[in-house]
Motif scaffolding. Structure first.
Motif, PDB file in Angstrom:
ATOM      1  N   LEU A  62       0.826  -1.203   0.000  1.00  0.00           N
ATOM      2  CA  LEU A  62       0.000   0.000   0.000  1.00  0.00           C
ATOM      3  C   LEU A  62       0.863   1.258   0.000  1.00  0.00           C
ATOM      4  O   LEU A  62       0.593   2.215  -0.742  1.00  0.00           O
ATOM      5  N   LYS A 116       2.700   1.622  -3.479  1.00  0.00           N
ATOM      6  CA  LYS A 116       1.783   2.017  -4.542  1.00  0.00           C
ATOM      7  C   LYS A 116       1.341   3.466  -4.386  1.00  0.00           C
ATOM      8  O   LYS A 116       1.257   4.221  -5.371  1.00  0.00           O
ATOM      9  N   SER A 117       1.068   3.883  -3.146  1.00  0.00           N
ATOM     10  CA  SER A 117       0.639   5.259  -2.904  1.00  0.00           C
ATOM     11  C   SER A 117       1.748   6.249  -3.236  1.00  0.00           C
ATOM     12  O   SER A 117       1.519   7.263  -3.900  1.00  0.00           O
ATOM     13  N   SER A 120       2.505   6.335  -6.993  1.00  0.00           N
ATOM     14  CA  SER A 120       1.444   7.073  -7.686  1.00  0.00           C
ATOM     15  C   SER A 120       1.593   8.571  -7.463  1.00  0.00           C
ATOM     16  O   SER A 120       1.417   9.369  -8.392  1.00  0.00           O
ATOM     17  N   TRP A 121       1.928   8.970  -6.244  1.00  0.00           N
ATOM     18  CA  TRP A 121       2.085  10.391  -5.912  1.00  0.00           C
ATOM     19  C   TRP A 121       3.239  11.015  -6.696  1.00  0.00           C
ATOM     20  O   TRP A 121       3.112  12.127  -7.218  1.00  0.00           O
ATOM     21  N   TYR A 165       8.232   4.893   2.956  1.00  0.00           N
ATOM     22  CA  TYR A 165       7.657   3.550   2.840  1.00  0.00           C
ATOM     23  C   TYR A 165       8.267   2.590   3.868  1.00  0.00           C
ATOM     24  O   TYR A 165       7.574   1.743   4.446  1.00  0.00           O
TER      25      TYR A 165
END
Length: 351
Positions: free
Chosen positions: A297, A300-301, A304-305, A325
């Motif tokens: 999670l 991926k966050s 994406s950011w 992370y």
């Protein structure tokens, strides 16, 4: 004295120690291939080296909290976090190289980009083993001499394993052990004060998030990538999450989960051993699942950011992604190990 220091820093004594223990180069680039002629030493030192890696920390420290008592675990985590942070930072400030290969055979690949001085394996082994004895000797009935012998044997094996695997010189190991012993002696008188603040201060959660993140984001910068920053973030994140868990337990959950009474005699039975094993397996299962879910999670966050591919390993090594992370993942592991797992043990009747 200068000659002695140079001798302790030299790669040749490391190579000679490897040969005496039956580890020889077998050609190939930079001595990467090797021949083992004494498997007793090979497995002994390979297992001992693992005692200073993530697999040990993520099993032994939670095991201590779940099956021995929280009082012991809190002090182990305090010392582990302190000595590892200082050791990791010292490496990247001193920038002393690891032993040269050849003539040294190197059995590990991941840490070859790191600097060598001091040995954080030796630091962690010394701090954890002697802290464990210092805390438990007054709670459980066993001879102090026996505990000290066990701590000395454990830390010695871990230190020798770093020489055998070709990752450190003798001086790296000696200095690491001495620094750790000094830090343990200096912090020892403050254990009770730190413990009180950790359990009772309303500022504890904020402190445990803000200070480790500041330390990670201001970690010494190198002109090449090294896993030391990631490892440091992992350690500080796990310590922060566990400490917040201690605070939550003490303020909002049953005292039985947060504070341990003083024990004098341990009567070990088959049923107790099975319960301990069940608690350990349940707990490790939760931590493995936590690591997988939160890591995915968080990555991926962040990817994406910042609009980068999750498969771009170079991008994942950037501090803007690596630090958050790692911190989020391992602080979640630390928090779940001290809050969720004990509640699950209670729900399953494993207390």
């Amino acid at each position: 004295m200068a000659c002695l220091v140079r001798s302790l820093c030299d790669s040749q004594p490391v190579a000679r120690f490897q040969r005496r223990c039956g580890l020889f180069p077998a050609g190939g680039a930079a001595g990467e291939q090797y021949v083992v002629k004494n498997y007793f030493y090979y497995y002994l030192f390979t297992i001992s080296a693992a005692m200073g890696q993530e697999v040990f920390y993520i099993t032994f420290l939670p095991f201590t909290y779940w099956n021995i008592n929280p009082y012991v675990a809190r002090r182990l985590i305090i010392m582990w976090s302190i000595v590892m942070y200082i050791g990791q930072v010292s490496k990247d400030l001193l920038k002393w190289p690891r032993p040269c290969s050849p003539p040294v055979v190197k059995l590990e690949k991941r840490t070859t980009a790191e600097y060598g001085m001091p040995s954080t394996h030796a630091m962690a082994a010394t701090a954890i083993s002697f802290t464990f004895v210092a805390v438990t000797v007054n709670q459980y009935k066993y001879p102090l001499e026996l505990g000290l012998m066990g701590a000395f044997l454990f830390s010695t094996l871990v230190g020798l394993s770093r020489i055998y695997t070709g990752m450190h010189t003798l001086l790296d190991v000696i200095v690491g052990s001495l620094i750790s012993a000094l830090l343990t002696a200096l912090v020892y008188p403050t254990w009770d004060l730190i413990d009180h603040l950790m359990l009772n201060s309303p500022l504890c959660p904020a402190f445990c998030i803000v200070v480790p993140l500041l330390l990670c984001y201001n970690y010494p910068k190198l002109n090449h990538y090294s896993p030391t920053r990631a490892d440091t973030t992992t350690i500080l994140g796990a310590g922060a999450g566990a400490t917040i868990g201690f605070w939550i337990n003490n303020r909002y959950i049953s005292d039985a989960l947060a504070e341990a009474a003083t024990h004098h005699v341990l009567s070990v039975s088959g049923e107790m051993l099975l319960t301990m094993l069940a608690k350990f397996l349940v707990g490790i299962g939760v931590l493995v699942i936590t690591r997988q879910i939160i890591k995915n999670l968080a990555l991926k966050s962040l990817c994406s950011w910042y609009k980068v591919s999750i498969n771009d390993h170079k991008a994942l090594q950037q501090f803007r992604i690596e630090v958050p992370y790692k911190f989020i993942t391992y602080s979640s592991i630390g928090l779940n190990s001290t809050v969720l797992v004990p509640l699950l043990h209670k729900l399953l009747g494993l207390n």
